[in-house]
Design a protein around this motif. Structure first.
Motif, short mmCIF file in Angstrom:
data_model
loop_
_atom_site.label_atom_id
_atom_site.label_comp_id
_atom_site.label_asym_id
_atom_site.label_seq_id
_atom_site.Cartn_x
_atom_site.Cartn_y
_atom_site.Cartn_z
N GLU A 73 6.14 7.75 -11.34
CA GLU A 73 5.06 7.78 -10.36
C GLU A 73 5.44 6.91 -9.17
OE1 GLU A 73 0.88 8.73 -12.57
OE2 GLU A 73 1.52 6.61 -12.57
N PHE A 74 5.12 7.37 -7.97
CA PHE A 74 5.37 6.57 -6.77
C PHE A 74 4.39 6.98 -5.68
CE2 PHE A 74 8.25 10.21 -6.84
CZ PHE A 74 8.13 10.77 -5.58
N LEU A 75 4.17 6.06 -4.75
CA LEU A 75 3.24 6.28 -3.64
C LEU A 75 4.02 6.59 -2.38
CD1 LEU A 75 0.79 3.30 -4.25
CD2 LEU A 75 0.25 5.71 -4.59
N VAL A 76 3.49 7.52 -1.59
CA VAL A 76 4.07 7.81 -0.27
C VAL A 76 2.96 7.85 0.77
CG1 VAL A 76 5.99 9.14 -1.22
CG2 VAL A 76 3.91 10.34 -0.50
N ASP A 77 3.31 7.47 1.99
CA ASP A 77 2.45 7.68 3.15
C ASP A 77 3.02 8.82 3.96
OD1 ASP A 77 0.21 5.71 3.41
OD2 ASP A 77 1.85 4.30 3.07
N ALA A 78 2.17 9.73 4.36
CA ALA A 78 2.64 10.89 5.13
C ALA A 78 1.57 11.34 6.10
CB ALA A 78 3.02 12.03 4.19
N LEU A 193 -0.28 9.72 -4.33
CA LEU A 193 0.43 9.37 -5.55
C LEU A 193 1.18 10.60 -6.03
CD1 LEU A 193 0.99 7.38 -7.93
CD2 LEU A 193 -1.00 8.43 -9.07
N ILE A 194 2.49 10.47 -6.20
CA ILE A 194 3.33 11.56 -6.67
C ILE A 194 3.69 11.29 -8.13
CG2 ILE A 194 5.37 12.94 -6.23
CD1 ILE A 194 3.37 12.77 -3.86
#
Length: 453
Positions: A73-78, A193-194
């Motif tokens: 799991e990881f967080l990204v801003d887009a 959250l991916i």
């Protein structure tokens, strides 16, 4: 493979024109010199807006593969104009990896709403084309059996969907959704959250019986263009996918993506003015925006209002829009490597001011000081040379700032012109604004020169 994607609203607005043009002048002026100003975009092109690694399964204390039942799991801003791509190895193979197609995974719907849900149907199993395939979990050079990294017979092939591969030993792989599940969960703001999960019953049916199908650590990127990490039907770019797809080693691709991550800033069309010494025709530092059209440029790259009013502003003798890149036949922003140029006549005592937008922001613009640049020195000699040090980044104080290139109301992400939360702050040097976001130095984006003839 480096590409730049601009917002529709920005592209539409910057092409607007007005009644003034670059040869407007006051016929009563006797020119002492003719000046040409060139504004060149020199910012490096960045392939990715965000990038990072996922290497520790949820609940684990150290990096490693995600075995069946585990997940990364990881967080990204887009922003609305960006997409997600990633690469993770299907372990037990020679050079097979999971990832989205060439376009990546869109994190927003067409109407601008963020998505949440299962996106596994946008993920595919790929053959990197770098090592001849053997039977998964059985062949001597598959990742779980090889004597060391980077063993096996080089293939020198192309990146292909595994279902289209004919070289090497044939193998009947399960459907993607029988091994992996990928989901996107919208959190807040521009954050997602991916989740990349190795399914609990993920197995490969081999000649030696069922074998587990783990996933390796991987690398992700948030990007604007297509083909960010590979192109279907072409050879591996040599930037690190081979290392992941053959050995689950993220080192090279992570280093490459980190080096090529950042904002590629366009600069918008703008307006210039020649004016008397002691006048501040376009704006005044520490005062609210005049309402003469600087806001339109600072927020949307829209020159129409200021272009129409510039000749009526205090002390202005000449002024016009600059909106067509050198060598182009139509108006638009200047991208890296392109420039604007405009020419005017001036006499001793005249000053030059101009404004144009640092695109990908809410209301940040390039400009001279509020009093402009003196076009002649104290001896009456015309100024020539690089004047970039006399150009500044300003916050117009008309719209609340968001993260450049990410915020929903930044010019490249907004759904229409003139969106965002209004504010009535003073025009300030951007260096004096503490909004928590990082901005480039002027001389890393623009080079501004003036030549006197």
């Amino acid at each position: 493979m480096k590409r730049l994607v601009l917002g529709v609203a920005f592209l539409g607005l910057v092409g607007m024109s007005c009644s003034s043009d670059d040869d407007n002048s006051n016929e009563n002026i006797t020119p002492d010199s003719t000046f040409t100003v060139t504004i060149e975009n020199i910012v490096p092109v960045q392939a990715f807006l965000k990038s990072g690694v996922f290497n520790t399964p949820t609940g684990d204390s150290s990096p490693g593969p995600a075995t069946p039942g585990k997940k990364y799991e990881f967080l990204v801003d887009a922003g609305r104009s960006q997409k997600l791509s990633f690469v993770t190895m299907l372990a037990a193979t020679n050079d097979a990896f999971f990832g989205p197609g060439n376009d990546g995974i869109a994190l927003y719907e067409d109407n601008g709403n963020p998505i949440s849900g299962d996106v596994t149907d946008q993920v595919f199993l790929w053959d990197a084309g770098t090592e001849v395939n053997e039977e998964p979990a059985v062949g001597p050079n598959t990742v779980t059996n090889q004597s060391g990294p980077n063993t096996g017979v080089d293939e020198n092939g192309n990146v292909l969907l595994m279902s289209n591969v004919t070289n090497g030993e044939a193998f009947d792989f399960p459907e993607v959704n029988e091994i992996i599940n990928v989901s996107v969960t919208y959190m807040t703001g521009t954050q997602f959250l991916i989740t990349i999960e190795d399914l609990a019953d993920a197995t490969l049916s081999t000649s030696l019986g069922d074998r587990v199908a783990p996933l390796s650590p991987g690398v992700y990127v948030v990007h604007g263009g297509t083909n960010p990490l590979f192109t279907e039907g072409e050879s591996d770019f040599g930037q690190g996918i081979e290392n992941i797809s053959e050995d689950g080693d993220v080192t090279n691709l992570l280093a490459y993506t980190a080096e090529n991550t950042g904002v590629t800033y366009p600069a918008s069309p703008g307006v210039w003015a020649v004016h008397d010494n002691g006048t501040n025709p376009l704006f005044t530092e520490g005062a609210v925006d005049y309402g003469n059209g600087v806001e339109g440029i600072a927020e949307d790259g829209n020159t129409a209002a200021l272009g129409a009013s510039v000749l009526s502003l205090e002390g202005v003798s000449q002024g016009a829009i600059f909106n067509t890149p050198v060598g182009s036949s139509s108006p638009g922003p200047i991208l890296p490597g392109s420039s604007y140029s405009f020419t005017f006549d001036a006499q001793v005592g005249d000053h030059l001011s101009f404004v144009n937008m640092l695109a990908a922001t809410n209301d940040v613009f390039f400009g001279t000081s509020d009093a402009g640049i003196a076009l002649f020195n104290s001896n009456g000699v015309a100024v020539s040379g690089d004047i970039t040090s006399n150009i500044y980044l300003w916050d117009a104080g008309t719209e609340v700032n968001e993260e450049p290139a990410i915020g929903p109301n930044t010019v490249t992400n907004q759904l229409d012109g003139d969106t965002g939360i209004d504010e009535t702050n003073d025009v300030m040097l951007l260096s004096n604004v503490n909004d928590g976001y990082a901005y480039p130095a002027v001389n890393s984006v623009l080079k501004v020169t003036i030549t006197a003839n």
